[in-house]
Design a protein around this motif. Sequence first.
Motif, PDB file in Angstrom:
ATOM      1  N   VAL A 105      50.975  46.096  41.873  1.00  0.00           N
ATOM      2  CA  VAL A 105      51.090  44.742  42.184  1.00  0.00           C
ATOM      3  C   VAL A 105      49.777  43.437  41.735  1.00  0.00           C
ATOM      4  O   VAL A 105      49.391  42.787  41.610  1.00  0.00           O
ATOM      5  N   PHE A 106      49.477  43.943  40.911  1.00  0.00           N
ATOM      6  CA  PHE A 106      48.668  42.783  39.482  1.00  0.00           C
ATOM      7  C   PHE A 106      48.871  41.849  38.728  1.00  0.00           C
ATOM      8  O   PHE A 106      48.325  40.645  38.679  1.00  0.00           O
ATOM      9  N   GLY A 107      50.544  42.226  39.101  1.00  0.00           N
ATOM     10  CA  GLY A 107      50.548  40.696  38.116  1.00  0.00           C
ATOM     11  C   GLY A 107      51.090  39.267  39.642  1.00  0.00           C
ATOM     12  O   GLY A 107      51.000  38.368  38.725  1.00  0.00           O
ATOM     13  N   TYR A 108      50.606  40.296  40.912  1.00  0.00           N
ATOM     14  CA  TYR A 108      50.178  38.361  41.794  1.00  0.00           C
ATOM     15  C   TYR A 108      49.144  38.272  40.723  1.00  0.00           C
ATOM     16  O   TYR A 108      48.767  36.756  41.393  1.00  0.00           O
ATOM     17  N   PHE A 109      48.340  38.803  40.642  1.00  0.00           N
ATOM     18  CA  PHE A 109      46.372  38.194  39.929  1.00  0.00           C
ATOM     19  C   PHE A 109      47.401  36.949  39.419  1.00  0.00           C
ATOM     20  O   PHE A 109      46.047  35.968  39.182  1.00  0.00           O
ATOM     21  N   TYR A 110      47.937  37.886  38.042  1.00  0.00           N
ATOM     22  CA  TYR A 110      48.170  36.688  37.413  1.00  0.00           C
ATOM     23  C   TYR A 110      49.085  35.226  37.254  1.00  0.00           C
ATOM     24  O   TYR A 110      48.417  34.064  36.969  1.00  0.00           O
ATOM     25  N   LEU A 111      49.608  35.676  38.519  1.00  0.00           N
ATOM     26  CA  LEU A 111      50.652  34.394  38.688  1.00  0.00           C
ATOM     27  C   LEU A 111      49.503  33.619  39.459  1.00  0.00           C
ATOM     28  O   LEU A 111      49.808  32.782  38.773  1.00  0.00           O
ATOM     29  N   GLY A 112      48.610  34.003  40.007  1.00  0.00           N
ATOM     30  CA  GLY A 112      48.034  32.939  40.425  1.00  0.00           C
ATOM     31  C   GLY A 112      46.841  32.168  39.549  1.00  0.00           C
ATOM     32  O   GLY A 112      46.520  30.921  39.470  1.00  0.00           O
ATOM     33  N   ALA A 113      46.660  32.816  38.758  1.00  0.00           N
ATOM     34  CA  ALA A 113      45.379  32.611  37.542  1.00  0.00           C
ATOM     35  C   ALA A 113      46.618  31.643  36.882  1.00  0.00           C
ATOM     36  O   ALA A 113      46.395  30.414  36.033  1.00  0.00           O
ATOM     37  N   ALA A 144      49.997  40.010  49.170  1.00  0.00           N
ATOM     38  CA  ALA A 144      49.900  39.239  47.313  1.00  0.00           C
ATOM     39  C   ALA A 144      49.507  37.750  47.552  1.00  0.00           C
ATOM     40  O   ALA A 144      48.892  37.430  46.720  1.00  0.00           O
ATOM     41  N   THR A 145      49.187  36.376  48.815  1.00  0.00           N
ATOM     42  CA  THR A 145      48.296  35.997  48.082  1.00  0.00           C
ATOM     43  C   THR A 145      47.197  35.953  48.392  1.00  0.00           C
ATOM     44  O   THR A 145      46.261  35.199  47.861  1.00  0.00           O
ATOM     45  N   LYS A 146      46.272  37.553  48.740  1.00  0.00           N
ATOM     46  CA  LYS A 146      45.045  37.695  48.102  1.00  0.00           C
ATOM     47  C   LYS A 146      44.937  37.755  46.518  1.00  0.00           C
ATOM     48  O   LYS A 146      44.049  37.196  45.914  1.00  0.00           O
ATOM     49  N   VAL A 206      36.308  45.139  46.366  1.00  0.00           N
ATOM     50  CA  VAL A 206      37.038  44.647  48.522  1.00  0.00           C
ATOM     51  C   VAL A 206      37.969  45.083  49.174  1.00  0.00           C
ATOM     52  O   VAL A 206      38.760  45.944  49.589  1.00  0.00           O
ATOM     53  N   VAL A 207      38.753  44.116  48.450  1.00  0.00           N
ATOM     54  CA  VAL A 207      40.528  44.196  49.184  1.00  0.00           C
ATOM     55  C   VAL A 207      40.947  45.475  48.712  1.00  0.00           C
ATOM     56  O   VAL A 207      41.597  46.265  49.329  1.00  0.00           O
ATOM     57  N   LEU A 208      40.805  46.241  47.645  1.00  0.00           N
ATOM     58  CA  LEU A 208      41.802  47.865  47.196  1.00  0.00           C
ATOM     59  C   LEU A 208      41.027  48.551  48.372  1.00  0.00           C
ATOM     60  O   LEU A 208      41.676  49.806  48.890  1.00  0.00           O
ATOM     61  N   GLU A 209      39.333  48.740  48.888  1.00  0.00           N
ATOM     62  CA  GLU A 209      38.583  49.539  49.615  1.00  0.00           C
ATOM     63  C   GLU A 209      39.032  49.477  51.314  1.00  0.00           C
ATOM     64  O   GLU A 209      39.151  50.729  51.662  1.00  0.00           O
ATOM     65  N   ARG A 210      39.852  47.953  51.168  1.00  0.00           N
ATOM     66  CA  ARG A 210      39.807  47.879  53.076  1.00  0.00           C
ATOM     67  C   ARG A 210      41.449  47.963  53.098  1.00  0.00           C
ATOM     68  O   ARG A 210      41.579  48.238  54.094  1.00  0.00           O
ATOM     69  N   ASN A 211      42.018  47.487  52.008  1.00  0.00           N
ATOM     70  CA  ASN A 211      43.660  47.928  52.379  1.00  0.00           C
ATOM     71  C   ASN A 211      44.167  49.249  51.156  1.00  0.00           C
ATOM     72  O   ASN A 211      44.797  48.932  50.078  1.00  0.00           O
ATOM     73  N   LYS A 212      44.969  50.327  52.337  1.00  0.00           N
ATOM     74  CA  LYS A 212      45.465  51.463  50.828  1.00  0.00           C
ATOM     75  C   LYS A 212      46.442  50.768  51.087  1.00  0.00           C
ATOM     76  O   LYS A 212      47.569  50.326  51.222  1.00  0.00           O
ATOM     77  N   LEU A 213      46.326  51.026  49.730  1.00  0.00           N
ATOM     78  CA  LEU A 213      47.810  50.770  48.790  1.00  0.00           C
ATOM     79  C   LEU A 213      48.826  52.104  48.452  1.00  0.00           C
ATOM     80  O   LEU A 213      48.005  52.850  47.562  1.00  0.00           O
ATOM     81  N   ASP A 214      49.806  52.184  48.621  1.00  0.00           N
ATOM     82  CA  ASP A 214      50.827  53.073  48.411  1.00  0.00           C
ATOM     83  C   ASP A 214      51.379  53.302  46.673  1.00  0.00           C
ATOM     84  O   ASP A 214      52.441  54.185  46.459  1.00  0.00           O
ATOM     85  N   LEU A 215      51.380  52.359  46.311  1.00  0.00           N
ATOM     86  CA  LEU A 215      51.640  52.103  44.996  1.00  0.00           C
ATOM     87  C   LEU A 215      50.468  51.773  43.960  1.00  0.00           C
ATOM     88  O   LEU A 215      49.484  51.772  44.094  1.00  0.00           O
ATOM     89  N   PRO A 216      50.930  52.195  42.434  1.00  0.00           N
ATOM     90  CA  PRO A 216      50.014  52.355  41.478  1.00  0.00           C
ATOM     91  C   PRO A 216      49.427  50.924  41.564  1.00  0.00           C
ATOM     92  O   PRO A 216      50.160  49.992  41.567  1.00  0.00           O
ATOM     93  N   GLN A 217      47.906  50.350  41.295  1.00  0.00           N
ATOM     94  CA  GLN A 217      47.370  49.294  40.579  1.00  0.00           C
ATOM     95  C   GLN A 217      48.139  47.985  39.627  1.00  0.00           C
ATOM     96  O   GLN A 217      48.505  46.821  40.157  1.00  0.00           O
ATOM     97  N   ARG A 218      48.889  48.870  39.057  1.00  0.00           N
ATOM     98  CA  ARG A 218      49.724  48.282  37.739  1.00  0.00           C
ATOM     99  C   ARG A 218      50.563  47.355  38.645  1.00  0.00           C
ATOM    100  O   ARG A 218      51.443  46.565  37.784  1.00  0.00           O
TER     101      ARG A 218
END
Length: 287
Positions: free
Chosen positions: A171-179, A55-57, A157-169
């Motif tokens: 987790v993308f809310g964290y991206f906008y929280l940072g912005a 989430a921090t990344k 790169v983060v998604l290539e190195r970390n397997k997520l069992d969730l769809p990208q949508r």
Amino acid sequence: MVYLVVITCLWAFSFSLIGVYLAGQVDSYFAVLTRVLLAALVFLPMIRRIPIHLATKFMALGAVQLGLMYVFYYKSFLLLSVPEVLVFTILTPVYVTLIYDIMQGRFSYRYLVSAVMAVIGAAIIRYNAVGSEVLLGFLVVQGANLCFALGQVGYKVVLERNKLDLPQRAVFGYFYLGALMVAGCSWMIFGNPEKLPVTTTQWGVLIYLGIVASGLGYFLWNKGATMVDAGVLAIMNNALVPAGLIVNLLIWNREADLLRLSLGGGVLLLSLFFHKYWANRNISRVF
């Protein structure tokens, strides 16, 4: 690559809307804050709990790619003319390839060559004479370019190195929280409360840009970035140049040099075909 093509077309319209209805009329930091806030509201209902380090990344990447990028970008217009800003943005593909290679601990000639070809194509379309006292402005624009490149490559790169069992949508809310954190601070520090939207059209454009161009746009662009190699991603970063000029020419009848547009667009396409051919032949050297 379909996502990148679709968002390129979407953003081509968006830049024209900004230039016609918002630039010089609505405070830029308020416009950024509104766009990021609306985008965050779209994705926050879909957000799911993930490990705190991930989430921090994602929040850090959003703060850089969308938040800091806009701070640098709008500051550059106080130092440079519009043509000068446009000239200096064409280096983004090179940053994309170099940052990706650094993160992977390697160097790929194929990525760099195709990115430089994309820069040449964009330069043919966009080049205008620049002033002599532009060093500070050049550095500020490069700050914006680096932020945009670092955000999209870092997300890939983060998604290539970390397997997520969730769809990208999810987790993308964290991206906008940072912005949103960066956009909010920028508005409080640099914003001008006397230049808020005053017409229905201005509010309508902001709502469209926030929900569609920023919300849907950045999500699909970054998702598309995870589905192509760094060379294609670099090339697509400059594909917006001919697309934006075509939209301006067809809808707002702005002047454009059709010869330069055709030549530059042809070089951009050639860089993509060259990159894919080189990849299929497997003749790139990687160290």
